[in-house]
Scaffold this motif. Structure first.
Motif, PDB file in Angstrom:
ATOM      1  N   PRO A  71      32.664  43.697 -16.664  1.00 44.47           N
ATOM      2  CA  PRO A  71      33.202  45.495 -15.550  1.00 44.47           C
ATOM      3  C   PRO A  71      32.959  46.422 -16.029  1.00 44.47           C
ATOM      4  CG  PRO A  71      35.321  43.257 -15.804  1.00 44.47           C
ATOM      5  CD  PRO A  71      34.150  42.496 -16.831  1.00 44.47           C
ATOM      6  N   ALA A  72      33.555  46.861 -17.177  1.00 45.81           N
ATOM      7  CA  ALA A  72      33.212  48.314 -17.462  1.00 45.81           C
ATOM      8  C   ALA A  72      32.273  48.345 -17.503  1.00 45.81           C
ATOM      9  CB  ALA A  72      34.406  47.904 -18.852  1.00 45.81           C
ATOM     10  N   GLY A  73      30.836  47.449 -18.663  1.00 45.25           N
ATOM     11  CA  GLY A  73      29.979  47.655 -19.054  1.00 45.25           C
ATOM     12  C   GLY A  73      29.210  48.220 -17.692  1.00 45.25           C
ATOM     13  N   GLN A  74      29.065  47.212 -16.664  1.00 46.00           N
ATOM     14  CA  GLN A  74      28.545  46.823 -15.234  1.00 46.00           C
ATOM     15  C   GLN A  74      28.581  48.211 -14.389  1.00 46.00           C
ATOM     16  OE1 GLN A  74      29.211  43.690 -13.011  1.00 46.00           O
ATOM     17  NE2 GLN A  74      28.022  44.619 -11.146  1.00 46.00           N
ATOM     18  N   GLN A  75      30.172  49.366 -14.927  1.00 42.61           N
ATOM     19  CA  GLN A  75      30.561  50.247 -14.563  1.00 42.61           C
ATOM     20  C   GLN A  75      29.795  51.740 -15.076  1.00 42.61           C
ATOM     21  OE1 GLN A  75      34.828  51.998 -14.785  1.00 42.61           O
ATOM     22  NE2 GLN A  75      34.856  50.895 -12.662  1.00 42.61           N
ATOM     23  N   ALA A  76      29.789  51.469 -16.002  1.00 43.04           N
ATOM     24  CA  ALA A  76      29.355  52.527 -16.590  1.00 43.04           C
ATOM     25  C   ALA A  76      27.242  52.042 -16.110  1.00 43.04           C
ATOM     26  CB  ALA A  76      29.634  51.982 -18.029  1.00 43.04           C
ATOM     27  N   VAL A  77      26.693  51.819 -15.867  1.00 39.12           N
ATOM     28  CA  VAL A  77      25.748  51.231 -15.412  1.00 39.12           C
ATOM     29  C   VAL A  77      25.389  51.776 -14.010  1.00 39.12           C
ATOM     30  CG1 VAL A  77      23.508  49.280 -15.084  1.00 39.12           C
ATOM     31  CG2 VAL A  77      25.122  49.192 -17.136  1.00 39.12           C
ATOM     32  N   PRO A  81      26.805  59.371 -16.274  1.00 39.10           N
ATOM     33  CA  PRO A  81      25.644  60.086 -15.669  1.00 39.10           C
ATOM     34  C   PRO A  81      24.404  60.204 -16.564  1.00 39.10           C
ATOM     35  CG  PRO A  81      27.301  61.499 -15.841  1.00 39.10           C
ATOM     36  CD  PRO A  81      27.730  60.148 -15.515  1.00 39.10           C
ATOM     37  N   THR A  82      24.604  59.548 -18.012  1.00 38.84           N
ATOM     38  CA  THR A  82      24.460  60.143 -18.672  1.00 38.84           C
ATOM     39  C   THR A  82      23.279  58.899 -19.632  1.00 38.84           C
ATOM     40  OG1 THR A  82      25.972  59.593 -20.389  1.00 38.84           O
ATOM     41  CG2 THR A  82      25.409  61.705 -20.004  1.00 38.84           C
ATOM     42  N   LYS A  83      22.057  58.380 -20.446  1.00 39.31           N
ATOM     43  CA  LYS A  83      21.993  57.255 -20.670  1.00 39.31           C
ATOM     44  C   LYS A  83      22.515  57.206 -21.529  1.00 39.31           C
ATOM     45  CE  LYS A  83      17.354  55.573 -22.771  1.00 39.31           C
ATOM     46  NZ  LYS A  83      17.531  54.785 -22.982  1.00 39.31           N
ATOM     47  N   ALA A  84      23.136  58.089 -22.483  1.00 39.80           N
ATOM     48  CA  ALA A  84      24.281  56.761 -23.959  1.00 39.80           C
ATOM     49  C   ALA A  84      25.223  55.950 -22.842  1.00 39.80           C
ATOM     50  CB  ALA A  84      24.134  58.093 -24.279  1.00 39.80           C
ATOM     51  N   VAL A  85      25.380  56.277 -22.194  1.00 37.64           N
ATOM     52  CA  VAL A  85      26.888  55.689 -21.749  1.00 37.64           C
ATOM     53  C   VAL A  85      26.010  54.397 -20.810  1.00 37.64           C
ATOM     54  CG1 VAL A  85      28.517  55.698 -20.322  1.00 37.64           C
ATOM     55  CG2 VAL A  85      28.480  58.174 -21.622  1.00 37.64           C
ATOM     56  N   LYS A  86      25.258  54.664 -20.241  1.00 42.62           N
ATOM     57  CA  LYS A  86      24.822  53.532 -19.768  1.00 42.62           C
ATOM     58  C   LYS A  86      24.018  52.484 -20.292  1.00 42.62           C
ATOM     59  CE  LYS A  86      23.312  55.344 -14.840  1.00 42.62           C
ATOM     60  NZ  LYS A  86      23.885  55.431 -14.317  1.00 42.62           N
ATOM     61  N   ASP A  87      23.581  52.978 -21.745  1.00 41.95           N
ATOM     62  CA  ASP A  87      23.252  52.083 -22.835  1.00 41.95           C
ATOM     63  C   ASP A  87      24.296  51.057 -22.941  1.00 41.95           C
ATOM     64  OD1 ASP A  87      20.422  52.782 -22.287  1.00 41.95           O
ATOM     65  OD2 ASP A  87      20.239  53.889 -24.065  1.00 41.95           O
ATOM     66  N   ALA A  88      25.004  51.993 -23.840  1.00 43.69           N
ATOM     67  CA  ALA A  88      26.486  51.432 -24.519  1.00 43.69           C
ATOM     68  C   ALA A  88      27.046  49.629 -22.794  1.00 43.69           C
ATOM     69  CB  ALA A  88      27.449  52.243 -24.324  1.00 43.69           C
ATOM     70  N   ASP A  90      25.017  48.609 -21.244  1.00 47.50           N
ATOM     71  CA  ASP A  90      23.887  47.264 -21.032  1.00 47.50           C
ATOM     72  C   ASP A  90      24.610  46.425 -22.309  1.00 47.50           C
ATOM     73  OD1 ASP A  90      21.424  46.253 -20.189  1.00 47.50           O
ATOM     74  OD2 ASP A  90      21.307  46.847 -21.875  1.00 47.50           O
ATOM     75  N   HIS A  91      24.579  46.950 -23.422  1.00 48.70           N
ATOM     76  CA  HIS A  91      24.986  46.349 -24.195  1.00 48.70           C
ATOM     77  C   HIS A  91      26.362  45.453 -24.171  1.00 48.70           C
ATOM     78  CE1 HIS A  91      21.724  47.356 -28.107  1.00 48.70           C
ATOM     79  NE2 HIS A  91      22.072  48.389 -26.539  1.00 48.70           N
ATOM     80  N   LEU A 180      30.174  44.757 -33.857  1.00 44.31           N
ATOM     81  CA  LEU A 180      30.000  45.922 -34.554  1.00 44.31           C
ATOM     82  C   LEU A 180      28.336  46.932 -33.822  1.00 44.31           C
ATOM     83  CD1 LEU A 180      29.196  48.169 -36.793  1.00 44.31           C
ATOM     84  CD2 LEU A 180      28.243  45.661 -38.156  1.00 44.31           C
ATOM     85  N   ASP A 181      27.791  45.862 -33.203  1.00 43.16           N
ATOM     86  CA  ASP A 181      26.680  46.933 -31.301  1.00 43.16           C
ATOM     87  C   ASP A 181      27.173  47.514 -31.550  1.00 43.16           C
ATOM     88  OD1 ASP A 181      23.924  46.992 -30.946  1.00 43.16           O
ATOM     89  OD2 ASP A 181      25.120  45.680 -29.122  1.00 43.16           O
ATOM     90  N   HIS A 182      28.084  47.246 -30.482  1.00 40.86           N
ATOM     91  CA  HIS A 182      28.467  47.305 -29.325  1.00 40.86           C
ATOM     92  C   HIS A 182      29.408  49.178 -29.855  1.00 40.86           C
ATOM     93  CE1 HIS A 182      29.146  44.004 -26.846  1.00 40.86           C
ATOM     94  NE2 HIS A 182      28.329  44.078 -27.122  1.00 40.86           N
ATOM     95  N   ILE A 183      30.088  48.897 -30.742  1.00 45.12           N
ATOM     96  CA  ILE A 183      30.938  49.948 -31.762  1.00 45.12           C
ATOM     97  C   ILE A 183      29.548  51.350 -31.709  1.00 45.12           C
ATOM     98  CG2 ILE A 183      31.716  50.752 -34.516  1.00 45.12           C
ATOM     99  CD1 ILE A 183      33.848  48.914 -34.504  1.00 45.12           C
ATOM    100  N   THR A 184      28.782  50.979 -32.324  1.00 43.42           N
ATOM    101  CA  THR A 184      27.693  51.645 -32.372  1.00 43.42           C
ATOM    102  C   THR A 184      26.894  52.281 -31.152  1.00 43.42           C
ATOM    103  OG1 THR A 184      26.547  50.214 -34.979  1.00 43.42           O
ATOM    104  CG2 THR A 184      25.623  51.836 -33.463  1.00 43.42           C
ATOM    105  N   MET A 185      26.965  51.398 -30.469  1.00 43.51           N
ATOM    106  CA  MET A 185      26.788  51.907 -29.304  1.00 43.51           C
ATOM    107  C   MET A 185      27.721  52.821 -28.435  1.00 43.51           C
ATOM    108  SD  MET A 185      23.580  51.227 -28.983  1.00 43.51           S
ATOM    109  CE  MET A 185      23.344  51.875 -26.910  1.00 43.51           C
ATOM    110  N   LEU A 186      28.292  52.947 -28.569  1.00 42.66           N
ATOM    111  CA  LEU A 186      30.197  53.128 -28.161  1.00 42.66           C
ATOM    112  C   LEU A 186      29.720  54.928 -29.184  1.00 42.66           C
ATOM    113  CD1 LEU A 186      32.230  50.954 -27.792  1.00 42.66           C
ATOM    114  CD2 LEU A 186      31.474  52.370 -25.632  1.00 42.66           C
ATOM    115  N   GLU A 187      30.359  54.770 -30.082  1.00 36.23           N
ATOM    116  CA  GLU A 187      29.389  56.098 -31.225  1.00 36.23           C
ATOM    117  C   GLU A 187      28.848  56.838 -30.807  1.00 36.23           C
ATOM    118  OE1 GLU A 187      32.617  53.843 -34.129  1.00 36.23           O
ATOM    119  OE2 GLU A 187      30.196  54.864 -35.317  1.00 36.23           O
ATOM    120  N   GLY A 188      27.470  56.455 -30.233  1.00 40.28           N
ATOM    121  CA  GLY A 188      25.939  56.903 -30.192  1.00 40.28           C
ATOM    122  C   GLY A 188      25.958  57.542 -28.763  1.00 40.28           C
ATOM    123  N   THR A 189      27.464  57.362 -28.209  1.00 38.95           N
ATOM    124  CA  THR A 189      27.477  58.254 -26.875  1.00 38.95           C
ATOM    125  C   THR A 189      27.932  59.666 -27.115  1.00 38.95           C
ATOM    126  OG1 THR A 189      29.892  57.655 -26.884  1.00 38.95           O
ATOM    127  CG2 THR A 189      28.364  56.086 -25.442  1.00 38.95           C
ATOM    128  N   GLY A 190      28.372  60.143 -28.316  1.00 39.38           N
ATOM    129  CA  GLY A 190      29.005  61.427 -28.688  1.00 39.38           C
ATOM    130  C   GLY A 190      30.212  61.501 -27.657  1.00 39.38           C
TER     131      GLY A 190
END
Length: 255
Positions: A71-77, A81-88, A90-91, A180-190
């Motif tokens: 549900p946290a991921g669905q809320q982010a999607v 407001p930013t694509k990086a957080v939406k992508d995280a 989604d993952h 590890l994939d999720h950590i990488t995506m979350l760090e990619g949000t900046g």
């Protein structure tokens, strides 16, 4: 006769003393409270190998992770407001939906009961995210999820290292890639606060760090490259993924 009796008493006393000193050593492995005794006391036999209390705790935590992170991921999607957080987000949805299918299958085979609701702390995190907006929301999302994944990462490693159950071992391998994939995506949000994470970890550490001394200002000497000696032709190849990318391809779960 008195001298003989005295000598016999001394010998008997020495035997009793040595026996008293040696007994704890001989019996240590069988004493309750030892690590091995605790492991065996909390384990049950299955056709896939012993299932320990740590294994069962791991299954529950994998399930709980999905119950709040999906549900946290669905809320982010839907809200970020930013694509990086939406992508995280989604993952999170895709990864934990997959892991949830796997952990339910494993738990069913092993007879482990799983929860159907996030725990109180996780529900509190979801409320925090729901109440936040804008950049505050994005920072909360990135850091709450990044800290949660960092903590479960150590449990995944422990279970993958120590479990004697083949089903749990495979699930830990799958979870390792997903986390590890999720950590990488979350760090990619900046938005990840690395200083905050490091300070929290340092506050709970009990041992002093070891390693090379702090840099003295000059350029250190370059170490020699590590590699085999002689002409060795290897057949394996390093992962082709660029730094920061994680391969999450996995076989379909066996239900």
């Amino acid at each position: 006769m008195g001298r003989v009796n005295g000598t016999a008493l001394i010998i008997a006393a020495l035997v009793v003393t040595v026996g008293a000193l040696a007994f704890p050593v001989w019996s240590y492995a069988d004493r309750s409270g030892t690590g091995e005794a605790n492991l065996n006391a909390g384990s049950v036999s299955t056709r896939w190998g012993p299932l320990s209390a740590t294994d069962r705790d791991f299954l529950v935590k994998v399930r709980l992770a999905g119950l709040w992170e999906i549900p946290a991921g669905q809320q982010a999607v839907e809200r970020a407001p930013t694509k990086a957080v939406k992508d995280a987000g989604d993952h999170l949805i895709v990864g934990h939906t997959d892991l949830d299918q796997r952990v339910r299958g494993v738990a069913s085979q092993l007879g482990v009961e799983l929860p159907n609701q996030p725990n109180d702390q996780q529900q509190g995190w979801l409320r925090e995210l729901t109440e936040a907006t804008g950049e505050t929301y994005q920072r909360k999302f990135a850091n709450l999820l990044r800290v949660a994944h960092g903590k479960v990462f150590s449990l995944v490693a422990q279970v993958r290292h120590t479990t004697r159950n083949s089903l749990v071992r495979q699930l830990a391998t799958d979870a390792n890639q997903t986390v590890l994939d999720h950590i990488t995506m979350l760090e990619g949000t900046g938005f990840v606060d690395y200083d905050g994470i490091a300070n929290d970890a340092a506050g709970s550490a009990t041992a002093s760090p070891t390693g090379p001394p702090p840099p003295g200002g000059g350029a250190p000497s370059q170490p020699d490259p590590a590699g085999p000696t002689g002409d060795v032709s290897g057949t394996s190849r390093p992962s082709p993924a660029p730094p920061g990318a994680v391969n999450t391809d996995r076989p379909e779960p066996q239900m």
